[in-house]
Write a protein that holds these residues in place. Structure first.
Motif, PDB file in Angstrom:
ATOM      1  N   MET A 260       0.845  -1.198   0.000  1.00 46.56           N
ATOM      2  CA  MET A 260       0.000   0.000   0.000  1.00 46.56           C
ATOM      3  C   MET A 260       0.881   1.249   0.000  1.00 46.56           C
ATOM      4  N   SER A 261       1.892   1.233   0.849  1.00 49.63           N
ATOM      5  CA  SER A 261       2.798   2.373   0.933  1.00 49.63           C
ATOM      6  C   SER A 261       3.532   2.583  -0.398  1.00 49.63           C
ATOM      7  N   THR A 262       4.014   1.504  -0.972  1.00 49.13           N
ATOM      8  CA  THR A 262       4.732   1.580  -2.250  1.00 49.13           C
ATOM      9  C   THR A 262       3.829   2.135  -3.351  1.00 49.13           C
ATOM     10  N   VAL A 263       2.622   1.600  -3.452  1.00 48.02           N
ATOM     11  CA  VAL A 263       1.685   2.033  -4.487  1.00 48.02           C
ATOM     12  C   VAL A 263       1.307   3.500  -4.280  1.00 48.02           C
ATOM     13  N   LEU A 264       1.055   3.880  -3.051  1.00 50.83           N
ATOM     14  CA  LEU A 264       0.699   5.277  -2.764  1.00 50.83           C
ATOM     15  C   LEU A 264       1.822   6.243  -3.131  1.00 50.83           C
ATOM     16  N   VAL A 265       3.044   5.893  -2.768  1.00 55.11           N
ATOM     17  CA  VAL A 265       4.187   6.747  -3.085  1.00 55.11           C
ATOM     18  C   VAL A 265       4.332   6.852  -4.602  1.00 55.11           C
ATOM     19  N   TRP A 266       4.190   5.714  -5.294  1.00 61.63           N
ATOM     20  CA  TRP A 266       4.304   5.723  -6.744  1.00 61.63           C
ATOM     21  C   TRP A 266       3.216   6.606  -7.372  1.00 61.63           C
ATOM     22  N   ILE A 267       1.993   6.487  -6.892  1.00 66.07           N
ATOM     23  CA  ILE A 267       0.891   7.297  -7.417  1.00 66.07           C
ATOM     24  C   ILE A 267       1.169   8.783  -7.191  1.00 66.07           C
ATOM     25  N   GLN A 268       1.607   9.125  -5.988  1.00 63.84           N
ATOM     26  CA  GLN A 268       1.888  10.531  -5.683  1.00 63.84           C
ATOM     27  C   GLN A 268       2.984  11.092  -6.584  1.00 63.84           C
ATOM     28  N   GLN A 269       4.060  10.335  -6.762  1.00 56.33           N
ATOM     29  CA  GLN A 269       5.156  10.792  -7.621  1.00 56.33           C
ATOM     30  C   GLN A 269       4.684  10.946  -9.071  1.00 56.33           C
ATOM     31  N   SER A 270       3.898   9.993  -9.533  1.00 55.90           N
ATOM     32  CA  SER A 270       3.401  10.036 -10.910  1.00 55.90           C
ATOM     33  C   SER A 270       2.424  11.183 -11.108  1.00 55.90           C
ATOM     34  N   GLU A 271       1.577  11.409 -10.130  1.00 58.54           N
ATOM     35  CA  GLU A 271       0.641  12.536 -10.220  1.00 58.54           C
ATOM     36  C   GLU A 271       1.407  13.855 -10.303  1.00 58.54           C
ATOM     37  N   MET A 272       2.501  13.949  -9.525  1.00 58.03           N
ATOM     38  CA  MET A 272       3.310  15.168  -9.570  1.00 58.03           C
ATOM     39  C   MET A 272       3.931  15.354 -10.955  1.00 58.03           C
ATOM     40  N   LYS A 273       4.455  14.273 -11.521  1.00 60.49           N
ATOM     41  CA  LYS A 273       5.068  14.357 -12.851  1.00 60.49           C
ATOM     42  C   LYS A 273       4.051  14.806 -13.892  1.00 60.49           C
ATOM     43  N   LEU A 274       2.834  14.290 -13.801  1.00 59.15           N
ATOM     44  CA  LEU A 274       1.805  14.633 -14.780  1.00 59.15           C
ATOM     45  C   LEU A 274       1.191  16.004 -14.530  1.00 59.15           C
ATOM     46  N   SER A 275       1.284  16.489 -13.312  1.00 54.33           N
ATOM     47  CA  SER A 275       0.664  17.784 -13.005  1.00 54.33           C
ATOM     48  C   SER A 275       1.585  18.954 -13.332  1.00 54.33           C
ATOM     49  N   MET A 276       2.847  18.665 -13.673  1.00 50.58           N
ATOM     50  CA  MET A 276       3.759  19.746 -14.042  1.00 50.58           C
ATOM     51  C   MET A 276       3.186  20.471 -15.251  1.00 50.58           C
ATOM     52  N   PRO A 277       3.205  21.782 -15.216  1.00 48.50           N
ATOM     53  CA  PRO A 277       2.646  22.523 -16.351  1.00 48.50           C
ATOM     54  C   PRO A 277       3.407  22.215 -17.633  1.00 48.50           C
ATOM     55  N   GLN A 278       2.649  22.037 -18.685  1.00 49.19           N
ATOM     56  CA  GLN A 278       3.251  21.774 -19.990  1.00 49.19           C
ATOM     57  C   GLN A 278       3.702  23.099 -20.584  1.00 49.19           C
ATOM     58  N   VAL A 279       4.896  23.095 -21.115  1.00 49.13           N
ATOM     59  CA  VAL A 279       5.420  24.303 -21.737  1.00 49.13           C
ATOM     60  C   VAL A 279       5.476  24.103 -23.241  1.00 49.13           C
ATOM     61  N   ALA A 280       5.445  25.195 -23.949  1.00 54.01           N
ATOM     62  CA  ALA A 280       5.553  25.122 -25.399  1.00 54.01           C
ATOM     63  C   ALA A 280       6.968  24.689 -25.756  1.00 54.01           C
ATOM     64  N   VAL A 281       7.056  23.723 -26.635  1.00 53.30           N
ATOM     65  CA  VAL A 281       8.349  23.195 -27.033  1.00 53.30           C
ATOM     66  C   VAL A 281       8.528  23.408 -28.527  1.00 53.30           C
ATOM     67  N   ALA A 282       9.678  23.936 -28.901  1.00 55.66           N
ATOM     68  CA  ALA A 282       9.939  24.191 -30.312  1.00 55.66           C
ATOM     69  C   ALA A 282      11.028  23.268 -30.855  1.00 55.66           C
ATOM     70  N   GLU A 283      11.375  22.242 -30.082  1.00 58.37           N
ATOM     71  CA  GLU A 283      12.396  21.301 -30.526  1.00 58.37           C
ATOM     72  C   GLU A 283      11.835  19.891 -30.473  1.00 58.37           C
ATOM     73  N   TYR A 284      11.928  19.213 -31.597  1.00 58.52           N
ATOM     74  CA  TYR A 284      11.366  17.869 -31.724  1.00 58.52           C
ATOM     75  C   TYR A 284      12.033  16.902 -30.739  1.00 58.52           C
ATOM     76  N   GLU A 285      13.347  17.069 -30.525  1.00 60.78           N
ATOM     77  CA  GLU A 285      14.088  16.174 -29.631  1.00 60.78           C
ATOM     78  C   GLU A 285      13.543  16.241 -28.201  1.00 60.78           C
ATOM     79  N   ILE A 286      13.166  17.433 -27.775  1.00 58.12           N
ATOM     80  CA  ILE A 286      12.612  17.590 -26.429  1.00 58.12           C
ATOM     81  C   ILE A 286      11.257  16.882 -26.344  1.00 58.12           C
TER      82      ILE A 286
END
Length: 156
Positions: free
Chosen positions: A13-39
């Protein structure tokens, strides 16, 4: 003791919760405009890695669900309900996260396709503009040279 979860349950439960929290943080980061295909490619790789990680974590989630079902048969109703509620919250976040991951990947893939098309169109346009520039800088034929004038008219 039959109604209490095993130690592995709490760890999972602890492992899954930590993973969910970390993943939610990664996905909640604001998306920025990218002008480079490599990025954009790098971001897509990160999202795909997160999807793979999600599939790996699925085993832990399945274990939690099975354990709660087993405990529900043995535990008093209030204990059983508490664990079911806890699991339902986790499952809700899990489903939302899964949907967001799929949506982000699809959106990024679409943007990458549009970006590539735009780059190709830009190259074509620049090439055409260079050709037009050469044409415009050519010397104009003499007024009496009708054949040269016709040829230039055709090119125009």
């Amino acid at each position: 003791f039959d109604s209490l979860p095993p130690a592995r349950y709490k760890e999972t439960m602890s492992t899954v919760l930590v993973w969910i929290q970390q993943s939610e943080m990664k996905l909640s980061m604001p998306q920025v405009a990218v002008a480079e295909y490599e990025i954009m490619e790098q971001r897509l790789r990160e999202l795909k890695a997160l999807q793979s990680s999600l599939q790996e974590q699925q085993k832990g989630l399945n274990y939690l669900s099975t354990t709660v079902e087993d405990m529900s048969r043995k535990a008093p109703a209030e204990v059983s309900q508490r664990y079911r509620s806890e699991l339902e919250l986790i499952l809700g976040r899990w489903k939302k996260l899964s949907a967001q991951l799929v949506e982000h990947c699809q959106k990024l893939e679409e943007l990458m396709t549009k970006f590539q098309r735009f780059q190709n169109d830009t190259k074509t346009l620049k090439k055409w503009m260079a050709e037009v520039d050469v044409f415009l800088k050519e010397e104009w034929p003499a007024l009496g040279d009708s054949e040269a004038l016709e040829k230039q008219l055709e090119q125009c």
